[in-house]
Motif scaffolding. Structure first.
Motif, PDB file in Angstrom:
ATOM      1  N   ASP A 184       0.851  -1.182   0.000  1.00 19.40           N
ATOM      2  CA  ASP A 184       0.000   0.000   0.000  1.00 19.40           C
ATOM      3  C   ASP A 184       0.890   1.236   0.000  1.00 19.40           C
ATOM      4  OD1 ASP A 184      -2.279   1.500   0.028  1.00 19.40           O
ATOM      5  OD2 ASP A 184      -2.730   1.194   2.143  1.00 19.40           O
ATOM      6  N   VAL A 185       0.359   2.292  -0.542  1.00 16.85           N
ATOM      7  CA  VAL A 185       1.093   3.553  -0.569  1.00 16.85           C
ATOM      8  C   VAL A 185       1.052   4.162   0.830  1.00 16.85           C
ATOM      9  CG1 VAL A 185       1.181   5.858  -1.560  1.00 16.85           C
ATOM     10  CG2 VAL A 185       0.489   3.916  -2.972  1.00 16.85           C
ATOM     11  N   ILE A 186       2.203   4.485   1.366  1.00  9.10           N
ATOM     12  CA  ILE A 186       2.277   5.107   2.685  1.00  9.10           C
ATOM     13  C   ILE A 186       2.191   6.613   2.497  1.00  9.10           C
ATOM     14  CG2 ILE A 186       3.667   5.436   4.736  1.00  9.10           C
ATOM     15  CD1 ILE A 186       4.919   2.695   4.156  1.00  9.10           C
ATOM     16  N   ALA A 187       1.149   7.188   3.084  1.00 12.84           N
ATOM     17  CA  ALA A 187       0.924   8.620   2.922  1.00 12.84           C
ATOM     18  C   ALA A 187       0.599   9.234   4.281  1.00 12.84           C
ATOM     19  CB  ALA A 187      -0.220   8.859   1.935  1.00 12.84           C
ATOM     20  N   THR A 188       0.424  10.533   4.278  1.00  8.30           N
ATOM     21  CA  THR A 188       0.066  11.243   5.503  1.00  8.30           C
ATOM     22  C   THR A 188      -1.359  10.883   5.906  1.00  8.30           C
ATOM     23  OG1 THR A 188       1.475  13.060   4.829  1.00  8.30           O
ATOM     24  CG2 THR A 188      -0.133  13.523   6.545  1.00  8.30           C
ATOM     25  N   ASP A 189      -1.540  10.630   7.186  1.00  7.41           N
ATOM     26  CA  ASP A 189      -2.867  10.313   7.712  1.00  7.41           C
ATOM     27  C   ASP A 189      -3.502  11.610   8.202  1.00  7.41           C
ATOM     28  OD1 ASP A 189      -5.144   9.207   8.737  1.00  7.41           O
ATOM     29  OD2 ASP A 189      -4.145   8.120  10.354  1.00  7.41           O
ATOM     30  N   ASN A 190      -4.413  12.132   7.420  1.00  2.00           N
ATOM     31  CA  ASN A 190      -5.058  13.389   7.764  1.00  2.00           C
ATOM     32  C   ASN A 190      -6.017  13.256   8.946  1.00  2.00           C
ATOM     33  OD1 ASN A 190      -3.756  14.723   5.636  1.00  2.00           O
ATOM     34  ND2 ASN A 190      -5.318  14.040   4.201  1.00  2.00           N
ATOM     35  N   ALA A 191      -6.401  12.036   9.271  1.00  2.00           N
ATOM     36  CA  ALA A 191      -7.353  11.799  10.361  1.00  2.00           C
ATOM     37  C   ALA A 191      -6.653  11.430  11.666  1.00  2.00           C
ATOM     38  CB  ALA A 191      -8.330  10.703   9.961  1.00  2.00           C
ATOM     39  N   ALA A 192      -5.353  11.558  11.729  1.00  4.62           N
ATOM     40  CA  ALA A 192      -4.605  11.126  12.911  1.00  4.62           C
ATOM     41  C   ALA A 192      -5.025  11.865  14.176  1.00  4.62           C
ATOM     42  CB  ALA A 192      -3.108  11.296  12.679  1.00  4.62           C
ATOM     43  N   ALA A 193      -5.248  13.154  14.090  1.00  2.00           N
ATOM     44  CA  ALA A 193      -5.655  13.923  15.276  1.00  2.00           C
ATOM     45  C   ALA A 193      -7.020  13.476  15.778  1.00  2.00           C
ATOM     46  CB  ALA A 193      -5.680  15.414  14.948  1.00  2.00           C
ATOM     47  N   TYR A 194      -7.955  13.250  14.855  1.00  5.76           N
ATOM     48  CA  TYR A 194      -9.293  12.781  15.223  1.00  5.76           C
ATOM     49  C   TYR A 194      -9.210  11.415  15.893  1.00  5.76           C
ATOM     50  CZ  TYR A 194     -14.024  10.974  14.707  1.00  5.76           C
ATOM     51  OH  TYR A 194     -15.251  10.420  14.954  1.00  5.76           O
ATOM     52  N   LYS A 195      -8.418  10.512  15.304  1.00 15.49           N
ATOM     53  CA  LYS A 195      -8.293   9.163  15.841  1.00 15.49           C
ATOM     54  C   LYS A 195      -7.660   9.178  17.231  1.00 15.49           C
ATOM     55  CE  LYS A 195      -6.108   7.089  12.477  1.00 15.49           C
ATOM     56  NZ  LYS A 195      -5.606   6.263  11.376  1.00 15.49           N
ATOM     57  N   SER A 196      -6.675  10.031  17.434  1.00 11.26           N
ATOM     58  CA  SER A 196      -6.052  10.141  18.757  1.00 11.26           C
ATOM     59  C   SER A 196      -7.040  10.642  19.789  1.00 11.26           C
ATOM     60  CB  SER A 196      -4.857  11.083  18.706  1.00 11.26           C
ATOM     61  OG  SER A 196      -3.860  10.582  17.877  1.00 11.26           O
ATOM     62  N   LYS A 197      -7.801  11.672  19.431  1.00 12.57           N
ATOM     63  CA  LYS A 197      -8.784  12.232  20.353  1.00 12.57           C
ATOM     64  C   LYS A 197      -9.860  11.202  20.698  1.00 12.57           C
ATOM     65  CE  LYS A 197     -11.981  16.090  20.866  1.00 12.57           C
ATOM     66  NZ  LYS A 197     -12.544  17.294  20.258  1.00 12.57           N
TER      67      LYS A 197
END
Length: 90
Positions: free
Chosen positions: A7-20
């Motif tokens: 899979d292509v490794i890219a920036t996770d734009n939802a990382a902040a939401y997932k952490s919260k």
């Protein structure tokens, strides 16, 4: 032979939401588990009271904690996947 990621490794734009969301679910589970510990420490006899099918509160509460953790895992996965799909669209 060249081996590359599947899979292509890219920036996770939802990382902040997932952490919260993960922290919120963790705090909720900690509060529920703390209730189990407090009952066990302050009133151990209460844990021996039979409720459903002859099972005591300790067994029911303990299995409830396990089931709650599984349900919360599904909830976390559902909302994180939904947010990833929404935020990582290009």
């Amino acid at each position: 032979m060249l081996h590359e990621p599947a899979d292509v490794i890219a920036t996770d734009n939802a990382a902040a939401y997932k952490s919260k969301l993960g922290v919120i679910l963790f705090i909720f589970y900690t509060l529920v588990y703390s209730g189990f510990v407090v009952i066990g420490l302050t009133d151990p006899e209460l844990m021996g009271v039979e409720l459903i099918g002859g099972q005591n509160i300790a067994i029911i509460y303990g299995f409830g904690l396990i089931v709650l953790a599984i349900i919360m895992g599904f909830i976390y996965n559902y909302f994180c996947t939904r947010m990833e799909n929404k935020m990582n669209k290009n």
